[in-house]
Design a protein around this motif. Structure first.
Motif, PDB file in Angstrom:
ATOM      1  N   MET A  61      33.624  44.071  35.114  1.00 37.58           N
ATOM      2  CA  MET A  61      32.318  43.598  35.575  1.00 37.58           C
ATOM      3  C   MET A  61      32.411  42.430  36.545  1.00 37.58           C
ATOM      4  O   MET A  61      31.657  42.337  37.502  1.00 37.58           O
ATOM      5  CB  MET A  61      31.452  43.184  34.389  1.00 37.58           C
ATOM      6  N   GLY A  62      33.317  41.508  36.264  1.00 36.60           N
ATOM      7  CA  GLY A  62      33.392  40.288  37.068  1.00 36.60           C
ATOM      8  C   GLY A  62      34.477  40.346  38.131  1.00 36.60           C
ATOM      9  O   GLY A  62      34.634  39.421  38.919  1.00 36.60           O
ATOM     10  N   GLY A  63      35.286  41.395  38.112  1.00 33.93           N
ATOM     11  CA  GLY A  63      36.345  41.519  39.102  1.00 33.93           C
ATOM     12  C   GLY A  63      37.688  41.034  38.567  1.00 33.93           C
ATOM     13  O   GLY A  63      37.750  40.354  37.538  1.00 33.93           O
ATOM     14  N   ASN A  64      38.767  41.377  39.285  1.00 34.18           N
ATOM     15  CA  ASN A  64      40.099  41.074  38.744  1.00 34.18           C
ATOM     16  C   ASN A  64      40.530  39.621  38.941  1.00 34.18           C
ATOM     17  O   ASN A  64      41.642  39.251  38.621  1.00 34.18           O
ATOM     18  CB  ASN A  64      41.141  42.046  39.304  1.00 34.18           C
ATOM     19  N   LYS A  65      39.619  38.787  39.452  1.00 39.77           N
ATOM     20  CA  LYS A  65      39.942  37.362  39.531  1.00 39.77           C
ATOM     21  C   LYS A  65      39.548  36.633  38.253  1.00 39.77           C
ATOM     22  O   LYS A  65      39.836  35.453  38.088  1.00 39.77           O
ATOM     23  CB  LYS A  65      39.219  36.725  40.723  1.00 39.77           C
ATOM     24  N   THR A  91      31.108  27.495  38.186  1.00 41.08           N
ATOM     25  CA  THR A  91      29.985  28.325  37.759  1.00 41.08           C
ATOM     26  C   THR A  91      30.516  29.659  37.265  1.00 41.08           C
ATOM     27  O   THR A  91      31.539  30.147  37.739  1.00 41.08           O
ATOM     28  CB  THR A  91      28.986  28.594  38.907  1.00 41.08           C
ATOM     29  N   ALA A  92      29.809  30.199  36.316  1.00 39.52           N
ATOM     30  CA  ALA A  92      30.236  31.465  35.737  1.00 39.52           C
ATOM     31  C   ALA A  92      29.998  32.592  36.738  1.00 39.52           C
ATOM     32  O   ALA A  92      29.040  32.570  37.495  1.00 39.52           O
ATOM     33  CB  ALA A  92      29.467  31.725  34.451  1.00 39.52           C
ATOM     34  N   ALA A  93      30.899  33.571  36.718  1.00 42.63           N
ATOM     35  CA  ALA A  93      30.777  34.707  37.631  1.00 42.63           C
ATOM     36  C   ALA A  93      29.521  35.510  37.316  1.00 42.63           C
ATOM     37  O   ALA A  93      29.105  35.608  36.168  1.00 42.63           O
ATOM     38  CB  ALA A  93      32.014  35.599  37.500  1.00 42.63           C
ATOM     39  N   GLU A  94      28.944  36.072  38.362  1.00 40.07           N
ATOM     40  CA  GLU A  94      27.726  36.864  38.189  1.00 40.07           C
ATOM     41  C   GLU A  94      28.104  38.326  38.006  1.00 40.07           C
ATOM     42  O   GLU A  94      29.135  38.774  38.493  1.00 40.07           O
ATOM     43  CB  GLU A  94      26.863  36.761  39.452  1.00 40.07           C
ATOM     44  N   THR A  95      27.246  39.052  37.339  1.00 40.97           N
ATOM     45  CA  THR A  95      27.447  40.484  37.246  1.00 40.97           C
ATOM     46  C   THR A  95      26.087  41.156  37.329  1.00 40.97           C
ATOM     47  O   THR A  95      25.095  40.611  36.881  1.00 40.97           O
ATOM     48  CB  THR A  95      28.158  40.896  35.942  1.00 40.97           C
ATOM     49  N   LYS A  96      26.058  42.346  37.934  1.00 39.65           N
ATOM     50  CA  LYS A  96      24.770  43.023  38.040  1.00 39.65           C
ATOM     51  C   LYS A  96      24.416  43.709  36.730  1.00 39.65           C
ATOM     52  O   LYS A  96      23.294  44.129  36.526  1.00 39.65           O
ATOM     53  CB  LYS A  96      24.768  44.010  39.204  1.00 39.65           C
ATOM     54  N   TYR A  97      25.407  43.863  35.835  1.00 40.14           N
ATOM     55  CA  TYR A  97      25.116  44.476  34.548  1.00 40.14           C
ATOM     56  C   TYR A  97      24.836  43.400  33.517  1.00 40.14           C
ATOM     57  O   TYR A  97      25.091  42.227  33.735  1.00 40.14           O
ATOM     58  CB  TYR A  97      26.294  45.330  34.084  1.00 40.14           C
TER      59      TYR A  97
END
Ligand code: SF4
Ligand code: SF4
Lengths: 270, 298, 94
Positions: free
Chosen positions: B118-122, B263-269
């Protein structure tokens, strides 16, 4: 010579005066049982409360401020007692007072609302070692208080109820907050209140006992702190420690104040 | 003891979603992950290793039923049958009670895997704060856990700790976050960690003239500090991802971000599906491996 | 992977951490299993299919009390578990 000890808790102040008397020519300390225990309202400033309690106690004992040579404060609010000559930790004061009351004891178990600890003391009542569990209500009297509330019993009834049970139900929750839900579900599954009370007190006792084992059990064991009044806990503690006897001091509320007064007397000599 | 109101916070919006642009009938591998938590349960279905649909609902009294119901939502919406799913993995605290699961994997590994998707591989640091526990996870670029810790002993720093203050203030739990910013100045954090003692401290603050909002702010700050001290044990590294109930409490999230300076990573889900999603992805990888070994064997 | 078992509560932080990379190829013959007087360790197959040591679930919420016999208040120089684990996979946070 008269000295004083003040035990400044978060809601109560206790004052003890101590007088050195000559008994058969030898100096001996006598505790004048001139204790004073007051509860003060939360909005009263701690140092005002201490002052008021001290004045009241002086009046009660029929002495004046000048007669008191040394005042040592102890308890959570000990730094707030402005007129004290010095202060000493609860651990030190508690052990000193306990050994004075019961000279055969070397292992002092101190369980109040907010902490449970084991203290190893020497014959003079000085602390050799101590281990405690502070700041987590699950290892102290507050755990039993919360659970008695969940069972809608007074702390006294709670302790007595526990004595009527011979069952051993383990409590899974190690946290006061989660344990409350556990107790509620035990009530729902119609577990008798006695058995729940015993389970709770056994749990506190086993945690306290773990701390006592860290200092080692030597000679007789004395219990001080609020839990002295809880016969159910005393029973559970004996079981956990594997001892037949746990000494209970008279007037347990004053033990720390007494310890502070004893230390005040010593400081005065030095 | 449990008023409907205080549970409200942990009753996320029950939501069901499917990706209409995908056709599961054309897929080679369909897997599902079911996360049965103490408060809410999620089901996620993946087709060929891509998120296809999810459903989230409250956990009932019975774990197997919660698992079945959660999955039923996705099945109904997509016209899928249980037999169409090749592999099901259970996770969460009720993971061993998922009746149709082929395997159970801990929520730690699943959350890392799901957050990675969801947030990507970083994503390196994941904080999962649930109704009754709190987990901090560090993972690598593949979403494999490299360091983790869990705290399910102490109510402080969990949703339960938040419920206690909501109860004390008699304020619906969902309002706590916004209210905590509605103060004249940011107060110092409540000093006791223990919920029992923090509760008395909060009462004391009210008596001393603090507004309710200010007490809530002091409590949210304490909660944030506590959680940050946990994360620091495993090391904070960007990107940072938050899942679980606490993600819904801005009062705590914003303060955590401030303390960490990130800041926390965003997710569309919905971030709460991380566990179930991770489980479904694990299932996919497993099927690929089995497929490969099956061909080899043949 | 570093697996931290234990908790943090009001009184402090109590974690036993196991470095599973050191643990998978145990050269100490799984000595932790027998070294701990409380038999606190077990071998599990973790989520990545490695066979590693873990602290049993029943101890994870009470470590401060469970390890008390090994940690006298007067101080100690070594613990049975971390001494037995020669690869150095077991560490205590307190
Ligand atoms: S919230 Fe529970 S575990 Fe945490 S410090 Fe308080 S009583 Fe202990
Ligand atoms: S310190 Fe002692 S009781 Fe604790 S895990 Fe190690 S060997 Fe076991």
């Amino acid at each position: 010579m008269i000295t004083a000890g003040i035990d400044m808790g978060s809601r109560t102040v206790k004052v003890v005066f101590l007088e050195e008397l000559k008994v058969d020519g030898a100096p001996q300390l006598k505790w004048g049982v001139k204790g004073k225990h007051i509860m003060f309202p939360e909005d009263l400033d701690a140092d005002l409360a201490a002052d008021k309690a001290f004045e009241d106690a002086l009046k009660g004992a029929g002495i004046t401020r000048d007669q008191v040579k040394n005042v040592v404060a102890t308890g959570a609010g000990r730094k707030q007692v402005k007129f004290a000559t010095s202060d000493v930790t609860e651990v030190g004061a508690g052990a000193r007072g306990a050994v004075f009351m019961c000279p055969t004891a070397k292992t002092v178990v101190d369980v109040g609302a907010e902490e449970g600890r084991g203290v190893k003391a020497n014959a003079e009542g000085k602390v050799v070692d101590f281990a405690g569990n502070e700041k987590c209500a699950a290892g102290a009297g507050a755990f039993a208080e919360s659970m008695s509330r969940a069972l809608q019993l007074s702390l006294k009834e709670f302790g007595e109820a526990s004595l009527r049970s011979d069952k051993t139900i383990p409590m899974n929750a190690q946290c006061t907050v989660f344990a409350e839900s556990e107790v509620v579900s035990l009530i729902h599954s119609s577990t008798p209140k006695e058995d729940i009370a015993k389970a709770v007190l056994d749990a506190v006792a086993s945690r306290v006992c773990a701390m006592v084992r860290r200092v080692g059990i030597e000679d007789e064991v004395i219990l001080i702190g609020g839990m002295v009044h809880n016969p159910g806990f005393v029973q559970s503690l004996k079981g956990a420690l594997g001892v037949d006897k746990v000494l209970l001091p008279e007037m347990p509320e004053y033990i720390s104040a007494l310890g502070a007064a004893l230390i005040a007397a010593e400081n005065n000599k030095a | 003891m449990s008023s409907g109101e205080k549970k409200e916070y942990w009753r996320w919006q029950e939501s069901c979603w499917i990706d209409e642009s995908k056709d599961w009938r054309a897929a080679k591998i369909v897997t599902a992950g079911i996360d049965v938590g103490s408060v809410s349960s999620q089901a996620v279905v993946c087709v060929d290793g891509e998120l296809y649909g999810f459903n989230s609902m409250r956990t009932g009294n019975n774990s197997p039923d919660s698992a079945t119901n959660a999955l039923a939502g996705v099945l109904e919406k997509s016209g899928m049958k249980l037999e169409d799913i090749t592999y099901v993995i259970g996770t969460g605290y009720g993971r061993v009670n998922v009746p149709f699961a082929h395997k159970a994997i801990t929520e730690i590994a699943c959350h890392a895997r799901g957050a990675n998707y969801m947030g990507g591989n970083k994503i390196r640091t994941i904080l999962d704060m649930g109704g009754q526990d709190c987990k901090a996870i560090h993972c690598d670029e593949k979403g494999k856990v490299t360091n983790f810790l869990m705290n399910d002993k102490c109510a402080a720093g969990t949703g339960r700790g938040m419920e206690v203050i909501a109860d004390l203030m008699q304020i619906p739990i969902a309002e706590l976050g916004p209210r905590s910013f509605d103060v004249d100045e940011e107060p110092q954090a409540v000093s006791s960690t223990c919920v029992v003692f923090a509760k008395s401290e909060a009462l004391g603050l009210l008596k001393a003239g603090y507004s309710k909002n200010k007490v809530i702010a002091a409590y949210c700050q304490a909660m944030a500090e506590r959680v940050v001290s946990l994360i620091e044990r495993i090391g904070v590294e960007n990107d940072f991802f938050i899942t679980g109930g606490i993600a819904k409490n801005v009062g705590v999230v914003k303060r955590i971000e401030k303390l960490l300076g990130t800041t926390a990573a965003e997710t569309k889900y919905d971030s709460q599906i991380a566990g179930a999603l991770g489980a479904a992805l694990f299932g996919h990888t497993l099927m690929l491996k089995q497929g490969a070994s099956a061909t080899k064997a043949a | 992977m570093i697996a931290n078992y234990g908790y943090k509560d009001g009184s402090g932080e109590y974690y036993i951490s196991i470095d599973t990379d050191k643990c998978t190829s145990c050269s100490a013959g799984r000595a932790c299993l027998t070294a701990c007087p409380k038999e606190m360790f077990e071998i599990i197959t973790d989520d990545y299919d490695d066979e590693v040591a873990a602290v049993k679930q029943s101890f994870r919420r009470s470590l401060a009390f469970d390890c008390s016999d090994c940690k006298p208040a007067g101080g100690y120089t070594s613990l049975p578990c971390s001494t037995a684990c020669t690869p150095g996979a077991i560490k205590h946070s307190w």
